[in-house]
Design a protein around this motif. Structure first.
Motif, PDB file in Angstrom:
ATOM      1  N   PHE A 219      -0.534  11.169   6.262  1.00  0.00           N
ATOM      2  CA  PHE A 219      -0.117  10.452   5.060  1.00  0.00           C
ATOM      3  C   PHE A 219      -0.198   8.946   5.289  1.00  0.00           C
ATOM      4  O   PHE A 219      -0.749   8.213   4.472  1.00  0.00           O
ATOM      5  N   ASN A 220       0.331   8.476   6.410  1.00  0.00           N
ATOM      6  CA  ASN A 220       0.320   7.041   6.711  1.00  0.00           C
ATOM      7  C   ASN A 220      -1.098   6.508   6.882  1.00  0.00           C
ATOM      8  O   ASN A 220      -1.415   5.402   6.453  1.00  0.00           O
ATOM      9  N   LYS A 221      -1.994   7.304   7.511  1.00  0.00           N
ATOM     10  CA  LYS A 221      -3.392   6.894   7.662  1.00  0.00           C
ATOM     11  C   LYS A 221      -4.056   6.743   6.298  1.00  0.00           C
ATOM     12  O   LYS A 221      -4.807   5.801   6.055  1.00  0.00           O
TER      13      LYS A 221
ATOM     14  N   GLU B  31      -1.352  21.403   4.899  1.00  0.00           N
ATOM     15  CA  GLU B  31      -0.276  20.419   4.790  1.00  0.00           C
ATOM     16  C   GLU B  31      -0.709  19.091   5.400  1.00  0.00           C
ATOM     17  O   GLU B  31      -1.547  19.050   6.288  1.00  0.00           O
ATOM     18  N   MET B  32      -0.123  18.016   4.915  1.00  0.00           N
ATOM     19  CA  MET B  32      -0.363  16.689   5.488  1.00  0.00           C
ATOM     20  C   MET B  32       0.782  16.341   6.419  1.00  0.00           C
ATOM     21  O   MET B  32       1.935  16.474   6.055  1.00  0.00           O
ATOM     22  N   THR B  33       0.446  15.873   7.595  1.00  0.00           N
ATOM     23  CA  THR B  33       1.487  15.386   8.496  1.00  0.00           C
ATOM     24  C   THR B  33       1.879  13.980   8.064  1.00  0.00           C
ATOM     25  O   THR B  33       1.174  13.338   7.272  1.00  0.00           O
ATOM     26  N   GLU B  34       2.966  13.513   8.591  1.00  0.00           N
ATOM     27  CA  GLU B  34       3.408  12.141   8.325  1.00  0.00           C
ATOM     28  C   GLU B  34       2.325  11.158   8.762  1.00  0.00           C
ATOM     29  O   GLU B  34       2.033  10.173   8.075  1.00  0.00           O
ATOM     30  N   GLU B  35       1.705  11.446   9.904  1.00  0.00           N
ATOM     31  CA  GLU B  35       0.647  10.584  10.421  1.00  0.00           C
ATOM     32  C   GLU B  35      -0.565  10.568   9.473  1.00  0.00           C
ATOM     33  O   GLU B  35      -1.124   9.513   9.188  1.00  0.00           O
TER      34      GLU B  35
ATOM     35  N   ILE C  58      -2.574   6.109   3.400  1.00  0.00           N
ATOM     36  CA  ILE C  58      -2.015   4.926   2.733  1.00  0.00           C
ATOM     37  C   ILE C  58      -2.629   3.658   3.308  1.00  0.00           C
ATOM     38  O   ILE C  58      -3.009   2.742   2.565  1.00  0.00           O
ATOM     39  N   ASP C  59      -2.740   3.582   4.637  1.00  0.00           N
ATOM     40  CA  ASP C  59      -3.363   2.413   5.275  1.00  0.00           C
ATOM     41  C   ASP C  59      -4.810   2.236   4.819  1.00  0.00           C
ATOM     42  O   ASP C  59      -5.265   1.129   4.545  1.00  0.00           O
ATOM     43  N   PHE C  60      -5.528   3.355   4.724  1.00  0.00           N
ATOM     44  CA  PHE C  60      -6.916   3.310   4.259  1.00  0.00           C
ATOM     45  C   PHE C  60      -6.977   2.780   2.825  1.00  0.00           C
ATOM     46  O   PHE C  60      -7.801   1.922   2.497  1.00  0.00           O
ATOM     47  N   ALA C  61      -6.099   3.292   1.972  1.00  0.00           N
ATOM     48  CA  ALA C  61      -6.080   2.861   0.576  1.00  0.00           C
ATOM     49  C   ALA C  61      -5.760   1.371   0.470  1.00  0.00           C
ATOM     50  O   ALA C  61      -6.392   0.645  -0.304  1.00  0.00           O
ATOM     51  N   LYS C  62      -4.804   0.904   1.254  1.00  0.00           N
ATOM     52  CA  LYS C  62      -4.454  -0.520   1.227  1.00  0.00           C
ATOM     53  C   LYS C  62      -5.631  -1.377   1.671  1.00  0.00           C
ATOM     54  O   LYS C  62      -5.917  -2.414   1.075  1.00  0.00           O
ATOM     55  N   ALA C  63      -6.311  -0.938   2.732  1.00  0.00           N
ATOM     56  CA  ALA C  63      -7.428  -1.708   3.272  1.00  0.00           C
ATOM     57  C   ALA C  63      -8.622  -1.736   2.311  1.00  0.00           C
ATOM     58  O   ALA C  63      -9.439  -2.653   2.357  1.00  0.00           O
ATOM     59  N   ASN C  64      -8.709  -0.752   1.425  1.00  0.00           N
ATOM     60  CA  ASN C  64      -9.857  -0.634   0.520  1.00  0.00           C
ATOM     61  C   ASN C  64      -9.464  -0.775  -0.944  1.00  0.00           C
ATOM     62  O   ASN C  64     -10.184  -0.319  -1.827  1.00  0.00           O
ATOM     63  N   LYS C  65      -8.341  -1.419  -1.184  1.00  0.00           N
ATOM     64  CA  LYS C  65      -7.810  -1.521  -2.548  1.00  0.00           C
ATOM     65  C   LYS C  65      -8.814  -2.128  -3.528  1.00  0.00           C
ATOM     66  O   LYS C  65      -8.945  -1.640  -4.651  1.00  0.00           O
ATOM     67  N   GLN C  66      -9.542  -3.150  -3.099  1.00  0.00           N
ATOM     68  CA  GLN C  66     -10.480  -3.795  -4.030  1.00  0.00           C
ATOM     69  C   GLN C  66     -11.592  -2.861  -4.481  1.00  0.00           C
ATOM     70  O   GLN C  66     -12.180  -3.047  -5.540  1.00  0.00           O
ATOM     71  N   PHE C  67     -11.873  -1.810  -3.723  1.00  0.00           N
ATOM     72  CA  PHE C  67     -12.903  -0.844  -4.115  1.00  0.00           C
ATOM     73  C   PHE C  67     -12.329   0.321  -4.917  1.00  0.00           C
ATOM     74  O   PHE C  67     -13.053   1.016  -5.607  1.00  0.00           O
ATOM     75  N   ILE C  68     -11.030   0.535  -4.805  1.00  0.00           N
ATOM     76  CA  ILE C  68     -10.385   1.694  -5.438  1.00  0.00           C
ATOM     77  C   ILE C  68      -9.854   1.351  -6.813  1.00  0.00           C
ATOM     78  O   ILE C  68     -10.044   2.099  -7.762  1.00  0.00           O
ATOM     79  N   MET C  69      -9.143   0.229  -6.920  1.00  0.00           N
ATOM     80  CA  MET C  69      -8.447  -0.133  -8.163  1.00  0.00           C
ATOM     81  C   MET C  69      -9.247  -1.201  -8.910  1.00  0.00           C
ATOM     82  O   MET C  69      -9.801  -2.097  -8.311  1.00  0.00           O
TER      83      MET C  69
END
Length: 182
Positions: free
Chosen positions: A163-165, A157-161, A167-178
């Motif tokens: 999940f938030n980590k 299971e994923m904890t709330e923490e 999401i933060d990682f994805a936001k910080a690396n958006k230019q490499f992901i999308m």
């Protein structure tokens, strides 16, 4: 000229996947005219507004006088078939409720994305077709995807923490992901 022309023009043109340049060419105007109509509130002539409604395949009266920015592509198709604006709105509401219910069942059952490659196209499709997922739905969808890709074990299971980590990682690396769609 009309209260909703500018907003409707931009929204419907984008739904129809018509560029400003393509529309300008069909109307025999400069692309900058389309941009000014959409973004600066400048008004088209009545003739150009009528032509625009025909090109975008929407009823002229609704195009000018009704906020159409909440309509999806299926609703625009129904308008072009002669359905009334109120019928179109009701049908869209029913479709949205059905899509939401189907997505919830598929996420709950773990059957969403079966047999599909999980790539940016699939994720963009989810985002475009399901405007707003609840936080719980987002987490369940993300867990399903992560399990399918082997990042999480079936009973992990994923904890709330966590999940938030993520999401933060994805936001910080958006230019490499999308990739940029436009």
């Amino acid at each position: 000229m009309a209260q909703f022309f500018n907003k409707n023009l931009k929204h419907i043109r984008n739904l129809r996947n018509i560029s400003q340049q393509e529309l300008a060419d069909k109307l025999n105007v400069d692309r900058s005219s389309i941009s000014r109509w959409e973004n600066e509130g400048m008004e088209a002539t009545v003739d150009k507004a009528i032509q625009t409604a025909k090109i975008l395949d929407v009823p002229f009266a609704e195009f000018l006088a009704t906020d159409m920015t909440m309509l999806d592509i299926d609703a625009l198709y129904e308008l072009s078939l002669g359905y009334s604006y109120n019928e179109v709105l009701e049908n869209q509401k029913i479709r949205n409720e059905q899509n939401k219910a189907n997505l919830e069942v598929e996420i709950k059952n773990g059957t969403y994305l079966d047999g599909e490659n999980l790539d940016s196209f699939v994720l963009n499709d989810i985002i475009k077709n399901q405007k707003k997922l609840s936080a719980t739905q987002e987490k369940e969808l993300l867990k399903t995807v992560l399990k399918r890709k082997g990042f999480l074990n079936e009973n992990e299971e994923m904890t709330e923490e966590d999940f938030n980590k993520l999401i933060d990682f994805a936001k910080a690396n958006k230019q490499f992901i999308m990739k940029d769609d436009k």
